[in-house]
Design a protein around this motif. Structure first.
Motif, mmCIF file in Angstrom:
data_model
loop_
_atom_site.group_PDB
_atom_site.id
_atom_site.type_symbol
_atom_site.label_atom_id
_atom_site.label_comp_id
_atom_site.label_asym_id
_atom_site.label_seq_id
_atom_site.Cartn_x
_atom_site.Cartn_y
_atom_site.Cartn_z
ATOM 1 N N ASN A 22 0.792 -1.297 0.170
ATOM 2 C CA ASN A 22 0.026 -0.094 0.131
ATOM 3 C C ASN A 22 0.706 1.236 -0.177
ATOM 4 N N LYS A 23 1.849 1.196 0.732
ATOM 5 C CA LYS A 23 2.824 2.285 0.966
ATOM 6 C C LYS A 23 3.733 2.618 -0.367
ATOM 7 N N SER A 24 3.804 1.422 -0.966
ATOM 8 C CA SER A 24 4.709 1.452 -2.501
ATOM 9 C C SER A 24 3.808 2.170 -3.369
ATOM 10 N N ALA A 25 2.641 1.718 -3.374
ATOM 11 C CA ALA A 25 1.491 2.319 -4.232
ATOM 12 C C ALA A 25 1.476 3.738 -4.250
ATOM 13 N N LYS A 29 2.339 6.560 -6.900
ATOM 14 C CA LYS A 29 1.166 7.497 -7.336
ATOM 15 C C LYS A 29 1.603 8.998 -7.058
ATOM 16 N N LEU A 30 2.303 9.416 -5.947
ATOM 17 C CA LEU A 30 2.451 10.569 -5.719
ATOM 18 C C LEU A 30 3.798 10.937 -6.792
ATOM 19 N N ASP A 31 4.958 9.957 -6.787
ATOM 20 C CA ASP A 31 5.689 10.162 -7.537
ATOM 21 C C ASP A 31 5.536 10.429 -9.136
ATOM 22 N N LEU A 32 4.729 9.888 -9.689
ATOM 23 C CA LEU A 32 4.194 9.934 -10.820
ATOM 24 C C LEU A 32 3.249 11.418 -11.149
#
Length: 117
Positions: A22-25, A29-32
């Motif tokens: 969940n944290k990786s996703a 998302k934030l990075d994109l």
């Protein structure tokens, strides 16, 4: 008792893996989002500056065409000369500068998109 402890450890591991996923996703998302916003702002700046430059070029071209027309005593000749100059520039850019322009745009947006902080 050992089986209960093993079950508890497996459950904790499963919970930790789920939290990590969940944290990786969320991170990706934030990075994109950050990278796409950087690219969008660069594109907006490019469009605004390009539009202003185009207006400046139009007014300078009109002024130069009027000036040439007065010098040559034929107003239309000034416009034809300026149009011919732009046609020659267009042909030269099309033949020799297309790849350089594409490469410059690709490099600019790649630096913006893949910039690591």
């Amino acid at each position: 008792m050992a089986f209960d402890e093993l079950t508890k450890n497996v459950q904790e591991l499963s919970d930790n893996v789920q939290q990590y996923a969940n944290k990786s996703a969320e991170y990706y998302k934030l990075d994109l989002f950050e990278k796409s916003m950087r690219s969008a702002t660069e594109l907006a700046k490019l469009l605004v500056l390009g539009g202003i430059s185009l207006l400046v070029l139009v007014f300078l071209s009109l002024g130069f065409a009027i000036y040439l027309g007065r010098i040559l005593d034929h107003p239309s000749w000034g416009y034809f000369i300026v149009g011919g100059i732009y046609f020659v520039v267009f042909i030269l850019v099309y033949l020799f500068g297309r790849q350089k322009i594409e490469r410059a745009i690709l490099v600019k947006f790649s630096k913006t998109f893949f910039k690591e902080q």
